[in-house]
Scaffold this motif. Structure first.
Motif, PDB file in Angstrom:
ATOM      1  N   GLU A  56      27.645  42.395  42.316  1.00 35.64           N
ATOM      2  CA  GLU A  56      26.901  41.742  43.390  1.00 35.64           C
ATOM      3  C   GLU A  56      27.532  41.846  44.773  1.00 35.64           C
ATOM      4  O   GLU A  56      26.846  41.667  45.767  1.00 35.64           O
ATOM      5  CB  GLU A  56      26.669  40.265  43.019  1.00 35.64           C
ATOM      6  CG  GLU A  56      27.885  39.333  43.112  1.00 35.64           C
ATOM      7  CD  GLU A  56      28.862  39.446  41.931  1.00 35.64           C
ATOM      8  OE1 GLU A  56      28.651  40.293  41.049  1.00 35.64           O
ATOM      9  OE2 GLU A  56      29.849  38.677  41.914  1.00 35.64           O
ATOM     10  N   SER A  57      28.830  42.136  44.832  1.00 35.09           N
ATOM     11  CA  SER A  57      29.504  42.030  46.136  1.00 35.09           C
ATOM     12  C   SER A  57      30.675  42.998  46.248  1.00 35.09           C
ATOM     13  O   SER A  57      31.116  43.578  45.256  1.00 35.09           O
ATOM     14  CB  SER A  57      30.049  40.603  46.301  1.00 35.09           C
ATOM     15  OG  SER A  57      31.054  40.362  45.316  1.00 35.09           O
ATOM     16  N   TRP A  59      33.622  42.046  46.854  1.00 36.56           N
ATOM     17  CA  TRP A  59      34.688  41.385  46.091  1.00 36.56           C
ATOM     18  C   TRP A  59      34.647  41.843  44.637  1.00 36.56           C
ATOM     19  O   TRP A  59      35.663  42.198  44.044  1.00 36.56           O
ATOM     20  CB  TRP A  59      34.504  39.855  46.161  1.00 36.56           C
ATOM     21  CG  TRP A  59      35.671  39.082  45.615  1.00 36.56           C
ATOM     22  CD1 TRP A  59      36.675  38.513  46.330  1.00 36.56           C
ATOM     23  CD2 TRP A  59      35.953  38.799  44.227  1.00 36.56           C
ATOM     24  NE1 TRP A  59      37.573  37.907  45.481  1.00 36.56           N
ATOM     25  CE2 TRP A  59      37.153  38.057  44.192  1.00 36.56           C
ATOM     26  CE3 TRP A  59      35.312  39.100  43.019  1.00 36.56           C
ATOM     27  CZ2 TRP A  59      37.719  37.607  42.995  1.00 36.56           C
ATOM     28  CZ3 TRP A  59      35.889  38.665  41.829  1.00 36.56           C
ATOM     29  CH2 TRP A  59      37.073  37.925  41.831  1.00 36.56           C
ATOM     30  N   ARG A  60      33.433  41.838  44.067  1.00 39.01           N
ATOM     31  CA  ARG A  60      33.294  42.185  42.649  1.00 39.01           C
ATOM     32  C   ARG A  60      33.702  43.641  42.415  1.00 39.01           C
ATOM     33  O   ARG A  60      34.321  43.974  41.407  1.00 39.01           O
ATOM     34  CB  ARG A  60      31.844  41.934  42.216  1.00 39.01           C
ATOM     35  CG  ARG A  60      31.595  41.989  40.718  1.00 39.01           C
ATOM     36  CD  ARG A  60      32.359  40.958  39.940  1.00 39.01           C
ATOM     37  NE  ARG A  60      32.097  39.601  40.399  1.00 39.01           N
ATOM     38  CZ  ARG A  60      32.843  38.539  40.076  1.00 39.01           C
ATOM     39  NH1 ARG A  60      33.887  38.672  39.271  1.00 39.01           N
ATOM     40  NH2 ARG A  60      32.553  37.350  40.553  1.00 39.01           N
ATOM     41  N   ASP A 134      38.971  34.843  37.204  1.00 42.20           N
ATOM     42  CA  ASP A 134      38.198  34.582  38.417  1.00 42.20           C
ATOM     43  C   ASP A 134      37.460  33.239  38.408  1.00 42.20           C
ATOM     44  O   ASP A 134      37.738  32.380  39.213  1.00 42.20           O
ATOM     45  CB  ASP A 134      37.260  35.789  38.667  1.00 42.20           C
ATOM     46  CG  ASP A 134      36.080  35.499  39.563  1.00 42.20           C
ATOM     47  OD1 ASP A 134      36.240  34.704  40.495  1.00 42.20           O
ATOM     48  OD2 ASP A 134      35.013  36.092  39.346  1.00 42.20           O
ATOM     49  N   ARG A 135      36.515  33.051  37.496  1.00 44.34           N
ATOM     50  CA  ARG A 135      35.703  31.829  37.498  1.00 44.34           C
ATOM     51  C   ARG A 135      35.975  30.962  36.269  1.00 44.34           C
ATOM     52  O   ARG A 135      36.223  31.478  35.182  1.00 44.34           O
ATOM     53  CB  ARG A 135      34.212  32.185  37.523  1.00 44.34           C
ATOM     54  CG  ARG A 135      33.787  32.941  38.763  1.00 44.34           C
ATOM     55  CD  ARG A 135      32.295  33.180  38.778  1.00 44.34           C
ATOM     56  NE  ARG A 135      31.902  33.944  39.962  1.00 44.34           N
ATOM     57  CZ  ARG A 135      30.666  34.335  40.220  1.00 44.34           C
ATOM     58  NH1 ARG A 135      29.693  34.041  39.384  1.00 44.34           N
ATOM     59  NH2 ARG A 135      30.399  35.016  41.325  1.00 44.34           N
ATOM     60  N   PHE A 153      39.009  27.580  44.413  1.00 44.01           N
ATOM     61  CA  PHE A 153      37.824  27.699  45.267  1.00 44.01           C
ATOM     62  C   PHE A 153      37.584  26.457  46.125  1.00 44.01           C
ATOM     63  O   PHE A 153      37.017  26.547  47.207  1.00 44.01           O
ATOM     64  CB  PHE A 153      36.572  27.959  44.426  1.00 44.01           C
ATOM     65  CG  PHE A 153      36.622  29.217  43.598  1.00 44.01           C
ATOM     66  CD1 PHE A 153      37.103  30.404  44.123  1.00 44.01           C
ATOM     67  CD2 PHE A 153      36.145  29.218  42.294  1.00 44.01           C
ATOM     68  CE1 PHE A 153      37.136  31.567  43.362  1.00 44.01           C
ATOM     69  CE2 PHE A 153      36.163  30.366  41.522  1.00 44.01           C
ATOM     70  CZ  PHE A 153      36.661  31.543  42.053  1.00 44.01           C
ATOM     71  N   PRO A 186      32.586  29.219  41.973  1.00 42.74           N
ATOM     72  CA  PRO A 186      32.881  29.343  43.406  1.00 42.74           C
ATOM     73  C   PRO A 186      31.825  28.681  44.301  1.00 42.74           C
ATOM     74  O   PRO A 186      32.163  28.160  45.367  1.00 42.74           O
ATOM     75  CB  PRO A 186      32.942  30.862  43.637  1.00 42.74           C
ATOM     76  CG  PRO A 186      32.324  31.483  42.447  1.00 42.74           C
ATOM     77  CD  PRO A 186      32.516  30.538  41.319  1.00 42.74           C
ATOM     78  N   ARG A 190      33.370  25.724  46.487  1.00 34.95           N
ATOM     79  CA  ARG A 190      33.475  26.007  47.929  1.00 34.95           C
ATOM     80  C   ARG A 190      32.633  25.018  48.720  1.00 34.95           C
ATOM     81  O   ARG A 190      33.012  24.576  49.793  1.00 34.95           O
ATOM     82  CB  ARG A 190      33.058  27.456  48.209  1.00 34.95           C
ATOM     83  CG  ARG A 190      34.095  28.437  47.734  1.00 34.95           C
ATOM     84  CD  ARG A 190      33.638  29.887  47.773  1.00 34.95           C
ATOM     85  NE  ARG A 190      34.698  30.745  47.238  1.00 34.95           N
ATOM     86  CZ  ARG A 190      34.566  32.028  46.952  1.00 34.95           C
ATOM     87  NH1 ARG A 190      33.400  32.633  47.149  1.00 34.95           N
ATOM     88  NH2 ARG A 190      35.584  32.723  46.470  1.00 34.95           N
ATOM     89  N   PHE A 214      25.258  35.375  46.327  1.00 36.98           N
ATOM     90  CA  PHE A 214      26.433  36.207  46.620  1.00 36.98           C
ATOM     91  C   PHE A 214      26.079  37.642  47.035  1.00 36.98           C
ATOM     92  O   PHE A 214      26.969  38.498  47.069  1.00 36.98           O
ATOM     93  CB  PHE A 214      27.413  36.248  45.438  1.00 36.98           C
ATOM     94  CG  PHE A 214      28.294  35.018  45.298  1.00 36.98           C
ATOM     95  CD1 PHE A 214      29.029  34.544  46.380  1.00 36.98           C
ATOM     96  CD2 PHE A 214      28.406  34.355  44.083  1.00 36.98           C
ATOM     97  CE1 PHE A 214      29.855  33.434  46.244  1.00 36.98           C
ATOM     98  CE2 PHE A 214      29.233  33.233  43.946  1.00 36.98           C
ATOM     99  CZ  PHE A 214      29.961  32.778  45.035  1.00 36.98           C
ATOM    100  N   ASN A 240      30.381  33.834  50.651  1.00 34.52           N
ATOM    101  CA  ASN A 240      31.140  35.096  50.566  1.00 34.52           C
ATOM    102  C   ASN A 240      30.786  36.011  51.738  1.00 34.52           C
ATOM    103  O   ASN A 240      29.818  35.786  52.477  1.00 34.52           O
ATOM    104  CB  ASN A 240      30.963  35.803  49.204  1.00 34.52           C
ATOM    105  CG  ASN A 240      29.663  36.556  49.060  1.00 34.52           C
ATOM    106  OD1 ASN A 240      28.711  36.347  49.818  1.00 34.52           O
ATOM    107  ND2 ASN A 240      29.600  37.451  48.078  1.00 34.52           N
ATOM    108  N   ASP A 268      36.269  35.540  51.238  1.00 28.21           N
ATOM    109  CA  ASP A 268      36.562  36.770  50.472  1.00 28.21           C
ATOM    110  C   ASP A 268      37.583  37.641  51.196  1.00 28.21           C
ATOM    111  O   ASP A 268      38.582  38.016  50.624  1.00 28.21           O
ATOM    112  CB  ASP A 268      35.329  37.639  50.169  1.00 28.21           C
ATOM    113  CG  ASP A 268      34.626  37.243  48.864  1.00 28.21           C
ATOM    114  OD1 ASP A 268      35.118  36.329  48.166  1.00 28.21           O
ATOM    115  OD2 ASP A 268      33.580  37.843  48.558  1.00 28.21           O
TER     116      ASP A 268
END
Ligand code: GYE
Length: 334
Positions: A56-57, A59-60, A134-135, A153, A186, A190, A214, A240, A268
């Motif tokens: 998705e991002s 970051w990913r 991560d999560r 987060f 997150p 956040r 995201f 993000n 991020d």
């Protein structure tokens, strides 16, 4: 993975023949798994089943690369990797497939916090240790996983909020919030950290808050809606960088200047976000380090050696303003 393909993969996995993601297992793996192969199922390599959230991002992408670059055969691992396309059902299916293949260790980044107990109990019953990366999950039973590696987060959201209070909090400030994936750790944390940081300041008001999942595309679409519905927006807080980058596109399309007419704070610090910060289109970024591969490898090695591991490993994060971004960009790894 599409629904049909996922279903097909799961069906084959019952026979311990196929991995998720459409790849086919070598025959010796299947034989070893049928023999209860475990640690010896790929020679001396440690077989790790990893279920990733999606793609998705930025970051990913960096996170996936870190894991794939670290869990290599040269480093002693046989990595089975699957992409859940941001769907919990796909992750549960992938984890069940790894259990059926009798991998040595399962690692995954849970797309949402809740709903994992049943499948984690299945892994536990099969004697397969699970590492969360991560999560987090919200399971009360901590024996369902051996370790959780990832950032704090709540602290990230708090750092973002504190910067806003200190730098923009002396005048009335109308804030719109682009939330991450609904129900994900997150997004929940956040939001909580940011709200706690601005709580004491009466000038700062969150006038709209919605998920952009995201992604850049959804961040842009949600920001377009915010701009249409609200004549006055002073700041975007995006969970993000990618959603912040989508917001930049929407702001520019509305004839406004991102970073000036509407300030932007994100989390991020991936390359495209840092570039936008250096260019003055984003005003502040709190880092979330995606390079979790080495820590994950270390934990797996310890688990395989029967050593005790830390239940929670907190990844340290920095934060950047424009000047710091310009300085950091040339040597940044992601
Ligand atoms: O911030 C976002 C990604 O779970 C920390 O997921 C991760 C978040 C990250 O999609 O860009």
């Amino acid at each position: 993975m599409g629904r049909k393909l996922a279903a097909a993969a799961a069906a084959v996995a019952v026979l311990a023949l196929a991995a998720c993601g459409g790849t086919t297992e070598p025959a010796d793996d299947a034989t070893a798994a049928a023999d209860g192969g475990g640690a010896t199922s790929s020679g001396d390599l440690v077989v790790v089943g990893f279920s990733q959230v999606g793609a998705e991002s930025g970051w990913r992408a960096a996170n996936t690369k870190s894991i794939q670059d670290t869990l290599t055969a040269d480093n002693g691992f046989d990595l089975k990797f699957s992409d859940a396309q941001q769907k919990q059902e796909n992750q549960i299916q992938a984890i069940r497939s790894y259990i059926a293949q009798d991998v040595d260790v399962i690692a995954f980044s849970p797309v949402v916090e809740s709903g994992w107990d049943a499948v984690l109990e299945e892994a536990k019953a099969a004697g397969i240790p699970v590492v969360l990366t991560d999560r987090a999950v919200d399971s009360q039973d901590e024996s369902l996983y051996v370790s959780f590696i990832g950032s704090d987060f709540v602290l990230e959201g708090q750092m973002a909020g504190e910067w806003v209070v200190e730098n923009l909090g002396s005048e009335p400030l109308k804030v719109v919030e682009l939330q991450g994936t609904t129900g994900s750790a997150p997004a929940i944390d956040r939001k909580e950290g940011f709200e706690a940081a601005i709580a004491g300041n009466d000038n700062i008001e969150i006038i709209a808050s919605q998920t952009g999942n995201f992604t850049r595309t959804e961040g842009k679409a949600v920001m377009e809606g915010f701009l249409q519905a609200n004549p006055e927006i002073d700041l975007v807080f995006a969970h993000n960088d990618d959603m912040g980058l989508g917001a930049i596109e929407a702001i520019e399309a509305a004839g406004l200047v991102p970073g000036v007419d509407i300030k932007i704070v994100t989390i991020d610090a991936v390359h495209d976000g840092m570039q936008a910060l250096a260019d003055g289109k984003i005003n502040y970024i709190v880092e979330c380090n995606p390079l979790l591969g080495p820590d994950l490898a270390d934990i797996i090695d310890k688990v395989m050696a029967g050593e005790s591991v830390e239940k929670r490993i907190v990844v340290e994060d920095l934060a950047f303003d424009q000047e710091a971004a310009i300085e950091a960009l040339p040597t940044r790894e992601y």
